[in-house]
Design an enzyme around this catalytic site. Structure first.
Site, PDB file in Angstrom:
ATOM      1  CD  GLU A 102      22.872   6.195  -4.845  1.00  0.00           C
ATOM      2  OE1 GLU A 102      22.154   5.797  -3.908  1.00  0.00           O
ATOM      3  OE2 GLU A 102      22.850   7.364  -5.258  1.00  0.00           O
ATOM      4  CG  HIS A 140      18.136 -17.463  -2.180  1.00  0.00           C
ATOM      5  ND1 HIS A 140      18.164 -18.766  -1.766  1.00  0.00           N
ATOM      6  CD2 HIS A 140      19.422 -17.108  -2.429  1.00  0.00           C
ATOM      7  CE1 HIS A 140      19.427 -19.183  -1.739  1.00  0.00           C
ATOM      8  NE2 HIS A 140      20.203 -18.189  -2.135  1.00  0.00           N
ATOM      9  CE  LYS A 164      19.991  17.676  -2.656  1.00  0.00           C
ATOM     10  NZ  LYS A 164      20.489  16.405  -3.232  1.00  0.00           N
ATOM     11  CD1 TRP A 167       7.503  17.260  -1.459  1.00  0.00           C
ATOM     12  CD2 TRP A 167       6.857  16.336   0.482  1.00  0.00           C
ATOM     13  NE1 TRP A 167       7.624  15.907  -1.584  1.00  0.00           N
ATOM     14  CE2 TRP A 167       7.228  15.301  -0.405  1.00  0.00           C
ATOM     15  CE3 TRP A 167       6.414  15.984   1.748  1.00  0.00           C
ATOM     16  CZ2 TRP A 167       7.188  13.963  -0.067  1.00  0.00           C
ATOM     17  CZ3 TRP A 167       6.367  14.640   2.096  1.00  0.00           C
ATOM     18  CH2 TRP A 167       6.751  13.651   1.195  1.00  0.00           C
ATOM     19  CB  CYS A 220       7.201  22.645   3.973  1.00  0.00           C
ATOM     20  SG  CYS A 220       5.820  21.558   3.694  1.00  0.00           S
ATOM     21  CE  LYS A 280      20.389   9.068  -7.164  1.00  0.00           C
ATOM     22  NZ  LYS A 280      21.220   9.149  -6.002  1.00  0.00           N
ATOM     23  NE  ARG A 334      13.309  23.072   2.584  1.00  0.00           N
ATOM     24  CZ  ARG A 334      14.003  23.074   3.714  1.00  0.00           C
ATOM     25  NH1 ARG A 334      15.189  23.627   3.735  1.00  0.00           N
ATOM     26  NH2 ARG A 334      13.531  22.535   4.791  1.00  0.00           N
ATOM     27  CG  ASN A 338       9.230  21.830   7.104  1.00  0.00           C
ATOM     28  OD1 ASN A 338       8.671  20.828   6.654  1.00  0.00           O
ATOM     29  ND2 ASN A 338      10.543  21.928   7.234  1.00  0.00           N
ATOM     30  N   GLY A 339       6.430  20.395   8.659  1.00  0.00           N
ATOM     31  CA  GLY A 339       6.369  19.333   9.658  1.00  0.00           C
ATOM     32  C   GLY A 339       5.021  18.639   9.605  1.00  0.00           C
ATOM     33  CD  GLU A 398      16.475   9.931  -6.424  1.00  0.00           C
ATOM     34  OE1 GLU A 398      17.684   9.739  -6.281  1.00  0.00           O
ATOM     35  OE2 GLU A 398      15.816  10.640  -5.639  1.00  0.00           O
TER      36      GLU A 398
HETATM   37  C1  AGP Z   1      18.805  10.299  -3.216  1.00  0.00           C
HETATM   38  O1  AGP Z   1      18.989  10.643  -4.520  1.00  0.00           O
HETATM   39  C2  AGP Z   1      17.746  11.011  -2.490  1.00  0.00           C
HETATM   40  N1  AGP Z   1      17.645  12.371  -2.738  1.00  0.00           N
HETATM   41  C3  AGP Z   1      17.566  10.599  -1.033  1.00  0.00           C
HETATM   42  O2  AGP Z   1      17.576   9.224  -0.935  1.00  0.00           O
HETATM   43  C4  AGP Z   1      18.539  11.221   0.011  1.00  0.00           C
HETATM   44  O3  AGP Z   1      19.803  10.668  -0.111  1.00  0.00           O
HETATM   45  C5  AGP Z   1      17.959  10.978   1.415  1.00  0.00           C
HETATM   46  O4  AGP Z   1      16.720  11.636   1.501  1.00  0.00           O
HETATM   47  C6  AGP Z   1      18.866  11.434   2.525  1.00  0.00           C
HETATM   48  O5  AGP Z   1      19.105  12.805   2.468  1.00  0.00           O
HETATM   49  P1  AGP Z   1      20.284  13.447   3.278  1.00  0.00           P
HETATM   50  O6  AGP Z   1      21.570  12.916   2.719  1.00  0.00           O
HETATM   51  O7  AGP Z   1      20.139  14.925   3.058  1.00  0.00           O
HETATM   52  O8  AGP Z   1      20.117  13.046   4.712  1.00  0.00           O
END
Ligand code: AGP
Length: 606
Positions: free
Chosen positions: A478, A501, A601, A74, A2, A482, A27, A98-99, A485
């Protein structure tokens, strides 16, 4: 997550609120809204969807006002819908939040008994009714103090009142909130970025504080209502380009920017003339540190995991890595000789911030590696190392990941040299290699056409696996993150040696598996693991580095070769085709690449 904007002015505020909400779009959000106070009435316009849709609704509604609050939501409590979008209002009050209010159910019961009627499924609406209720018997300041005390959980709030016509109240616990100063107007925002088009003079609220903004005054108070003074910070006037330019998406732009961002970051930290690393004003003596704890979330956690390998290889320090959402609730044994390193692009991630706060409260040595230097995590760390990669707008972290890894790599080298864990020659050679990294990334970006070709096989699949050993294991995690997401495909990152395993059972005929096997010390082992998945029907995309040695393996479906460099810098290059693979797979599916579904974000709630 948010985003909040508030403006109190002597001019109309709708259009600047819309402009600021656009700045908060990065965001990630699902609905938007604005409320203003006009001729003694609170009016709101809200919608499900984007700020563009809100703007259309505003044109129809002819909303006006010189005091207003805006929000991009959000969803946490209640589905994304117009009714659940913020602001939430009663006749007397309107609130953006926001929260998460953790005790909203109990408060709601209490308020319903008092006759309040709820319209939405949100936790936020209890704040509206609570304020309305307390205002019956208290003045504004007392009401705010009492209401904030009643709320459990985290919040940044923007509030306007029918009976206080030129006023906005802001309050913070957990979620970030900034105040901006302008000529005959003042502003509230979730971050300074949202306010940058209007002002470069900013103050930040700390936890427990609230503020009262009028168009010609700003006052700050602590949790018991005592007035406090705040520093006004001047944000640097940078000319950074926030546009997509000729790129279709911010993510595409941010991937291509990596040679430049890496070059800039190397320039900031490495002294080319003396072949030395400049980390000035490090507040602790290196012999006061005997262990390092690296903490982050998501991609930032992966860069921490990567750094564990470098710190362990270059230093004799004990190194541990933690996911912030776990660390903050564990029974940690805080050690005086430990350095706690917090990694975060946004510098606002709720769990990472809470972990930092916990370490600060236990009087630990805290250092943060951030992109946003004005962020809460940067402000509250004892020492900050910026990654210098410019704003990252795409929700999927790309250039920030490389930037975080680079700063962690540089820090590990510096500490190891200061501790005399590596000799001068090794130190200087590693520094020299750093100057080649930007060009190598540039050349590796040329693997683009191959990635575009192979991505077709990752579009309509049930799932995929990303395997790697050693330095390539965090990169496998990673790569999988990617892909999942951005293209909503189930993808698992695994240590290649762990397949037997359990996960090997997932391999089916034709399943695409990405094997990351650069010609480093793990190469032959990983190639053996690759054969095991090929034997069970996997369609293997091998990612390795260029070499004069042939790849001794049959039945590989496809391979991508990155440039050649030292083992410890290869992760930077290997990451590039994985970023592109996720990007092109999502592009083929027509997904919203910069704002993937359900994601934000800046993750400012836990
Ligand atoms: C990765 O592509 C994501 N957007 C997410 O995992 C992100 O790295 C994570 O939310 C941490 O965010 P920050 O680096 O702003 O703390």
């Amino acid at each position: 997550m948010c985003g909040i904007v508030g403006i109190t002015s002597n001019k109309q505020v709708i259009s600047p609120i819309i402009n600021s909400l656009r700045k908060l779009e990065y965001r990630g959000y699902d609905s938007a809204g604005i409320a203003t106070l006009n001729q003694g009435f609170i009016n709101e316009v809200k919608c499900e969807g984007r700020v563009n849709a809100l703007e259309k609704n505003l044109l129809k509604s002819k909303l006006e006002g010189t005091v207003g609050i805006g929000h991009v939501r959000w969803a946490t409590h209640g589905a994304p819908s117009t009714i659940n979008a913020h602001p939430h209002s009663s006749e007397k009050v309107s609130v953006v939040h926001n929260g998460i209010i953790e005790n909203s159910t109990i408060l709601k019961k209490f308020l319903i008994k008092k006759g309040h009627k709820f319209k939405s499924q949100t936790d936020t609406e209890v704040i509206v009714h609570l304020i309305t209720e307390y205002l019956k018997k208290n003045d504004l300041k007392k009401t705010i103090i009492k209401v904030l005390k009643k709320l459990h959980g985290s919040f940044a709030l923007g509030i306007i009142f029918k009976d206080y016509p030129d006023m906005i109240v802001g309050a913070r616990r957990g979620s970030p909130l900034a105040v901006g100063y302008g000529p005959n107007e003042n502003y509230l925002g979730s971050d300074s970025y949202a306010l940058k088009t209007m002002t470069n003079k900013i103050s930040y609220l700390n936890d427990g504080e609230f503020c009262i903004l009028k168009n010609n005054s700003v006052e700050f108070f602590n949790d018991i209502g005592n007035k406090i003074n705040k520093k006004i910070l001047e944000l640097s006037e940078n000319n950074e380009n926030y546009d997509k330019g000729d790129f279709k998406h911010f993510m595409a732009k941010e991937i291509e920017e990596q040679p430049v961002t890496i070059k800039n970051c190397v320039k900031e930290y490495v002294d080319k003339i003396n072949n030395d690393i400049n980390i000035f004003n490090f507040p602790w003596k290196v012999n006061e540190i005997s262990s390092i704890v690296l903490i982050g979330c998501g991609t930032a956690f992966h860069s921490c995991l990567m750094a564990k390998y470098w710190f362990e290889n270059f230093t004799t320090l004990d190194v541990s890595v933690d996911i912030a959402s776990e660390f903050r609730y564990r029974k940690n044994k805080f050690k005086k000789d430990a350095l706690y390193v917090f990694v975060s692009q946004s510098g606002e991630t709720a769990d990472t911030y809470a972990s930092l706060d916990l370490c600060n409260k236990n009087k630990m040595k805290t250092c943060s590696i951030v992109n946003v230097v004005e962020s809460s995590i940067a402000r509250d760390s004892k020492f900050v190392l910026p990654i210098h990669c410019g704003p990252e707008i795409g929700v999927a972290s790309t250039k920030a990941f490389l930037g975080q890894m680079l700063v962690l790599y540089i820090l590990s080298l510096k500490i190891s040299f200061m501790r005399k864990d590596i000799d001068k020659e090794t130190y200087v050679n590693k520094i020299k290699s750093l100057f080649t990294l930007s060009d190598l990334i540039k050349k590796t970006l040329e693997t683009d056409s191959k990635t575009q070709l192979v991505c077709n096989s990752f579009v309509d699949i049930k799932g995929s696996m990303f395997l790697g050993r050693g330095y390539s294991y965090p990169i496998a995690l990673e790569g999988a993150l990617k892909l999942k997401e951005l293209s909503y495909v189930h993808a698992e990152g695994y240590p290649a040696g762990e397949m037997k395993h359990g996960p090997l059972a997932l391999i089916e005929e034709g399943m695409p598996v990405v094997v990351i096997a650069p010609r480093d010390e793990y190469y032959t082992k990983t190639i053996s693991n690759m054969q095991e998945v090929i034997a069970r029907g996997a369609k293997v995309l091998l990612i390795t580095n260029k070499s004069k040695d042939e790849i001794y393996s049959e039945n590989i479906w496809e391979y991508i070769e990155v440039e050649n460099t030292t083992d410890d810098l290869l992760p930077f290059l290997i990451t590039i085709p994985l970023q592109k693979l996720a990007y092109y797979s999502a592009l083929k599916k027509g997904y919203d690449i910069d704002k993937p579904r359900n994601l934000a974000k800046s993750v400012t709630v836990e």
